[in-house]
Design a protein around this motif. Structure first.
Motif, short mmCIF file in Angstrom:
data_model
loop_
_atom_site.label_atom_id
_atom_site.label_comp_id
_atom_site.label_asym_id
_atom_site.label_seq_id
_atom_site.Cartn_x
_atom_site.Cartn_y
_atom_site.Cartn_z
N THR B 126 0.41 -1.29 -0.06
CA THR B 126 0.08 -0.30 -0.01
C THR B 126 0.76 1.22 -0.20
O THR B 126 0.76 2.02 -1.02
N LEU B 127 1.46 1.40 0.65
CA LEU B 127 3.01 2.47 1.01
C LEU B 127 3.16 3.36 -0.19
O LEU B 127 3.10 4.64 -0.99
N PRO B 128 4.04 1.80 -1.28
CA PRO B 128 4.79 2.61 -2.79
C PRO B 128 2.74 2.93 -3.18
O PRO B 128 3.51 4.23 -4.60
N ILE B 129 2.09 2.39 -3.26
CA ILE B 129 1.41 3.52 -4.06
C ILE B 129 0.98 4.70 -3.95
O ILE B 129 0.72 5.58 -4.52
N ILE B 130 0.67 5.11 -2.41
CA ILE B 130 0.37 6.22 -1.74
C ILE B 130 1.39 7.42 -2.26
O ILE B 130 1.48 8.30 -2.80
N VAL B 131 2.89 6.85 -1.74
CA VAL B 131 3.82 7.46 -3.06
C VAL B 131 4.07 8.28 -4.54
O VAL B 131 3.69 8.84 -4.65
N ALA B 132 3.84 6.99 -5.19
CA ALA B 132 3.64 6.98 -6.41
C ALA B 132 2.01 7.63 -6.47
O ALA B 132 2.35 8.68 -7.58
N LEU B 133 1.15 7.41 -6.33
CA LEU B 133 -0.67 8.82 -6.33
C LEU B 133 0.13 9.87 -6.15
O LEU B 133 -0.04 10.91 -6.72
N LEU B 134 1.01 9.40 -4.59
CA LEU B 134 1.59 11.18 -4.42
C LEU B 134 2.38 12.13 -5.27
O LEU B 134 2.37 13.08 -5.75
N LEU B 135 3.09 11.76 -5.70
CA LEU B 135 3.86 12.10 -6.54
C LEU B 135 3.29 13.04 -7.83
O LEU B 135 3.35 13.82 -8.56
N TYR B 136 2.47 11.58 -8.72
CA TYR B 136 2.09 11.63 -9.59
C TYR B 136 0.77 12.80 -9.60
O TYR B 136 0.56 13.77 -10.47
N GLY B 137 0.27 12.73 -8.07
CA GLY B 137 -0.99 13.56 -7.82
C GLY B 137 -1.20 14.70 -7.76
O GLY B 137 -1.84 16.37 -7.74
N LEU B 138 0.62 15.12 -7.77
CA LEU B 138 1.13 16.55 -6.94
C LEU B 138 1.71 17.43 -8.48
O LEU B 138 0.97 18.68 -8.28
N LEU B 139 1.37 16.75 -9.49
CA LEU B 139 2.37 17.51 -10.65
C LEU B 139 0.08 18.30 -11.34
O LEU B 139 1.02 19.90 -11.66
N PRO B 140 -0.71 17.98 -11.14
CA PRO B 140 -1.85 18.88 -11.46
C PRO B 140 -2.09 19.92 -10.95
O PRO B 140 -2.42 21.52 -11.14
N ILE B 141 -1.84 19.81 -9.40
CA ILE B 141 -1.96 20.54 -8.40
C ILE B 141 -1.11 21.94 -8.60
O ILE B 141 -1.25 22.45 -8.57
N VAL B 142 -0.17 21.37 -8.41
CA VAL B 142 1.72 22.41 -8.60
C VAL B 142 1.25 23.03 -9.88
O VAL B 142 0.96 24.62 -9.80
N ARG B 143 0.76 22.52 -11.46
CA ARG B 143 0.97 23.37 -12.51
C ARG B 143 -0.31 24.44 -12.18
O ARG B 143 -0.46 25.15 -12.59
#
Lengths: 318, 252, 388
Positions: B126-143
């Protein structure tokens, strides 16, 4: 009172404002004019430190502006700009009350002040208080902008082409309004514009800038009569200068007492400008006008010779 | 903003809370009452013994799915908005071009590839998935946060400064409220992608609503696949309509 | 902004400090005697001793120094050095393979460690930062990347036999090539279909404004449904259809395979395609159209000679978004048996063979980046007034 002492501003290698010295007295309305890029806006924005000056000193009531905390300084100085800068997500009422709230006035006092200002600027509280900026016309938005600038009753007001984006009729009515307000409030105002008629109309002191320097300053009439160089002359309207000056002088200035001759048929009000008088003469093909007071009673007369300021036998010139 | 989004935003505004509520009710019904539909699923899988996925309770799978997406989204919002705000302050301006470029290039990365690449580094679970989702999910929010903050009318920004608002007051009272619709749109994109990516996470050992689909594909049981797909679809629609409701119609 | 001493480029300084830390702190390679046993990490010191540490961190320190007083000349030097370091990464792997892998063990393999991956990422970011600061053109930026790529190709040719990624590739090179073919085929067909459909739909929506809201609502709805779910939902009806109609089954349509994948891909691609086409056609300055009409152009001439050329960059933007999205989604389609590079990812995940996962994921990443860059460059080219 604002004093600029040998102020210079450089952006990289470009000198935007070059060794400018200027003193604006209390209650004076000082207008900075010049072509775009002449440094007039930069000069204005250095006063409330939206731009920091590179050299020289700027004093506010004798104290260098650098000694204030930026925010404290700006809250003491009203600021109005061409695009109004009204916050689109706030109502008119909240926009006007911005600076008083920043200064932590109690809510009731803020509200009172907003009501007072809206009355002062002819904005009906019931109609406009709850509106958003996008629901206002250009002229209304600019009134709100001026009200916001005046909200905390600042001694000093900086205005950067506040009426530049308005249509001519709205612009003139707001200029009148500003003149009326100034007659009542006696603020120290620095006003930037590139509209020469606006400048001549409002200024107690006119400052002409060119390429970052002050070329000439003084009362508008002084500049009109004795422009320092060709640049000032052309900026002031070249051949049109006579009409511009006439627009600044009231009829009463050149009027002569009622003489023995018949009273002229065409009339002009004593508060009208010489320019308006000249226009009536041209339109009616006459050389003499009767000057009337507010009750339309003739109190003097104005001849074309007197209007153009020719020295003659009628009476010594002013 | 684009025509389609605006129209659907206006539409969902008129519907109010009805749309998310309807989807939520349907989702819960589907979770709790899947057995009732056994006859229907029997039609697609007449030969299989079991037609209802039973390895885990659907409600539990839904909870896990929401937990993973929720935690990742919460962290991504905090970090993403925080980073975008930081690089638009005077102190962080040096990083603005880099962060802006990274956010736009990063969105070219397919989410599956990011998920797959996270596994060798972080391992299964579960943890790696949270990290991967977090990393990917950051991009549209930052942009979107950058776009929102940079897109504020310069006259408004100038007036806020000229009136003597401090940096913090400008951020809280002017910049963030004005950028909010754009930021919210970024969060919506981020969460939508993450709900989908989390489901694929079932292949790397996260137990969630993707489970029935993967297990159905592996065992050749179309009924399982349909159950998982139905639930994930309803979840996505429910969350999306919730965002559509939250997002104010672009008022100018 | 008075004329002042040049301040350090803090973005570049931070990137290089981070590179330094991960390079020294993380394992650069991992070595294992065969495919089953998990690898043993080896850091820089373990690979090449103190000499290796010194030689490898020297360029990092120099670039740090250059970034501290970033004049344009120094930044150009820094760009050169960063490109050099990127090119040195494959060389490092060759060196590491020679020094750490026992030549007597043919099964022994070397994996690329976190240190190399993260350093690669950070150095690429540094290159992006330098490109921005020096205002280099997009083309030049890509050209700079050719140097490290050439270095990688040379190293692969000369001797990286123990590299696990390469071994995975050699085991299934035929499958790899056909997977790339399948992947490109699915993406290509899906994008072409959705382009044709999308333009048609967008024009129809312009013609019938009432259809527009409904159309966008449906497309939004489709786009919201997660890919895995949509693929799954299409399984049942397609399986049923192919069961009912033999000619469909003869075409290869079935619940599993390319058919549901293609349907879903087209469904997802429609929204960005229609949206961009619609906005593009609708967004042409009305004054320009007015002028064109005023000059006496016919409706058809206005559309072909004015509206379409002006809308083209935005339509291309839609194709770019669609293509990049389809490349990623096709990877997921491997789960329902559509083939493509996703197959390796999911096989690798199933067998816990991480290098196999990489063999699938890396080409997908590269494909997406290349598609993005190529279509982006094409858009710039077609924009009136040329590249920006």
């Amino acid at each position: 009172m604002i004093e600029l002492i040998h102020v210079t501003k450089r952006f990289g290698d470009v000198v935007a404002v070059d060794d400018v010295s200027l003193s604006v007295g209390k209650g004076e309305l000082c207008v900075l004019v010049g072509t775009s890029g002449c440094g007039k806006s930069t000069t204005l924005r250095m006063i409330n430190r939206l731009i920091e000056h590179s050299d020289g000193e700027i004093h506010l009531d004798g104290q260098p502006v650098r000694e204030f905390r930026e925010e404290v300084l700006r809250r003491r100085i009203g600021y109005a700009i061409q695009s109004t800068g009204l916050f689109p997500h706030w109502t008119v009422e909240r926009n006007i009350g911005l600076v008083p709230r920043l200064l932590k006035w109690p809510a009731s006092r803020v509200r009172e002040r907003v009501e007072e200002l809206m009355a002062l600027l002819d904005l009906s509280m019931g109609e406009f208080a709850g509106k958003y900026p996008s629901q206002l016309s250009g002229g209304q938005a600019q009134r709100v902008g001026v009200a916001r600038a005046l909200a905390a009753d600042p001694e000093i007001l900086l205005m950067d082409e506040p009426f530049g984006a308005l249509d001519p009729i709205t612009r003139e009515s707001l200029q009148d309004e500003l003149a009326r307000l100034q007659a009542r409030l006696h603020k120290t105002i620095v006003f930037v514009t590139h509209d020469m008629d606006e400048a001549l109309r409002l200024a107690d002191r006119l400052v002409v800038m060119h390429q970052g320097r002050i070329v000439q300053q003084g009362h508008p009439i002084e500049l009109l009569r004795e422009p320092a160089d060709e640049f000032v002359e052309s900026l002031l309207g070249g051949e049109d200068r006579g009409l511009k000056e006439a627009a600044l002088l009231p009829v009463s200035e050149r009027m002569t007492p009622l003489g023995p001759r018949l009273v002229a048929k065409e009339r002009v009000a004593q508060h009208a400008t010489l320019r308006e008088a000249l226009s009536i003469m041209l339109w009616r093909h006459v050389e003499r006008l009767a000057v009337v007071d507010d009750d339309d009673i003739p109190i003097g007369e104005l001849s074309l010779r007197r209007l153009v300021g020719a020295r003659g036998h009628e009476s010594p010139g002013p | 903003m684009s025509v389609g989004i605006m129209n659907s935003a206006r539409l969902s505004h008129r519907l109010g809370w009805l749309a998310p509520l309807v989807w939520l009710v349907l989702l819960l019904f589907a979770c709790l009452g899947m057995e009732e539909l056994e006859g229907l699923f029997r039609l697609v899988e007449p030969d299989s013994q079991a037609v209802i996925y039973e390895r885990a309770d659907f409600l539990v799978l839904l909870g896990r799915h929401l937990l993973v997406v929720g935690v990742a989204a919460l962290l991504a919002i905090l970090l993403g908005v925080g980073a975008a705000v930081a690089v638009t302050r005077p102190g962080g301006r040096d990083f603005l071009p880099l962060v802006g470029q990274l956010a736009s290039i990063g969105q070219t990365f397919p989410p599956v590839a990011v998920l797959a690449l996270a596994v060798p580094v972080l391992g299964f679970g579960t943890l790696p998935i949270i990290v991967a989702l977090l990393l990917y999910g950051l991009l549209p929010i930052v942009r979107n946060t950058l776009a929102g903050l940079e897109g504020i009318d310069p006259g408004v920004a100038e007036a806020a400064r000229g009136m003597g608002m401090t940096g913090g007051q400008r951020l809280r009272q002017v910049e963030l409220p004005l950028a909010a619709p754009v930021i919210l749109a970024g969060i919506r994109t981020s969460v939508t992608i993450n709900i989908a990516t989390a489901a694929i996470g079932a292949t790397v050992g996260a137990s969630n609503l993707g489970d029935p689909i993967i297990s159905g594909i592996v065992n050749g049981n179309t009924a399982y696949v349909l159950q998982g797909a139905l639930l994930i679809g309803l979840l996505a629609l429910c969350v999306d309509s919730l965002f559509a409701r939250l997002q104010p119609v672009a008022s100018s | 902004m008075r004329r002042e001493a040049i301040r350090p480029n803090s973005a570049l300084v931070s990137l290089l400090l981070a590179t330094l830390v991960v390079w020294l702190g993380l394992d650069t390679v991992s070595v294992s005697p065969n495919r089953i046993v998990p690898g043993q990490g080896v850091d820089v010191l373990g690979v090449a001793g103190w000499g290796g540490v010194a030689a490898s961190i020297a360029p990092i320190l120099i670039v740090l120094g250059l970034a501290w007083r970033p004049t344009p000349v120094r930044l150009r030097w820094a760009t050169g050095l960063v490109v050099l370091m990127l090119s040195a990464l494959p060389v490092w792997l060759v060196v590491a393979a020679a020094l750490t892998v026992d030549p007597d063990m043919p099964q022994a393999r070397m994996g690329i460690g976190g240190g190399v991956w993260v350093a690669l990422f950070l150095l690429l970011l540094a290159l992006i930062e330098l490109r921005t600061r020096l205002a280099l053109s997009r083309v030049l930026g890509w050209a700079l990347l050719l140097v490290p790529l050439a270095s990688l190709a040379a190293c692969l040719a000369l001797g990286l036999e123990p590299l696990a990624l390469r071994q995975e590739y050699q085991g299934r090179s035929a499958a790899f090539v056909s997977a790339i073919g399948e992947h490109l085929m699915l993406v290509g067909v899906a994008v072409s279909l959705s382009l044709m459909l999308g333009i048609g739909l967008a024009m129809a929506m312009r013609h019938w404004p009432r259809a527009q809201r409904m159309g966008f609502a449906i497309l939004n709805f489709l786009q919201t449904i997660p890919s895995l779910a949509l693929f799954g939902l299409l399984l049942a009806p397609l399986a049923w259809l192919s069961g009912r109609f033999e000619w469909l089954a003869a075409l290869g349509v079935s619940g599993i395979g390319w058919a549901p994948a293609l349907l879903a891909l087209v469904g997802y691609s429609l929204l960005p395609m229609v949206r961009n086409t619609y906005v593009a056609l609708d967004g042409v300055d009305p004054d320009v159209i007015d002028a064109a009409r005023g000059m006496g152009m016919s409706r058809g001439q206005v559309f072909r000679q004015v509206r379409l050329p002006l809308a083209l960059p935005v339509i291309l933007e839609g194709i770019r978004i669609t293509t990049v999205q389809a490349i990623g989604l096709t990877a997921v389609a491997a789960l329902i048996g559509a083939g493509g590079l996703g197959t390796f990812i999911f096989q690798g995940l199933g067998q816990a063979a991480m290098d196999l996962v990489l063999l699938g994921a890396l080409p997908i990443l590269v494909m997406a980046l290349v598609a993005d860059a190529l279509l982006g460059a094409l858009t710039d080219l077609l924009r009136p007034g040329g590249a920006t």
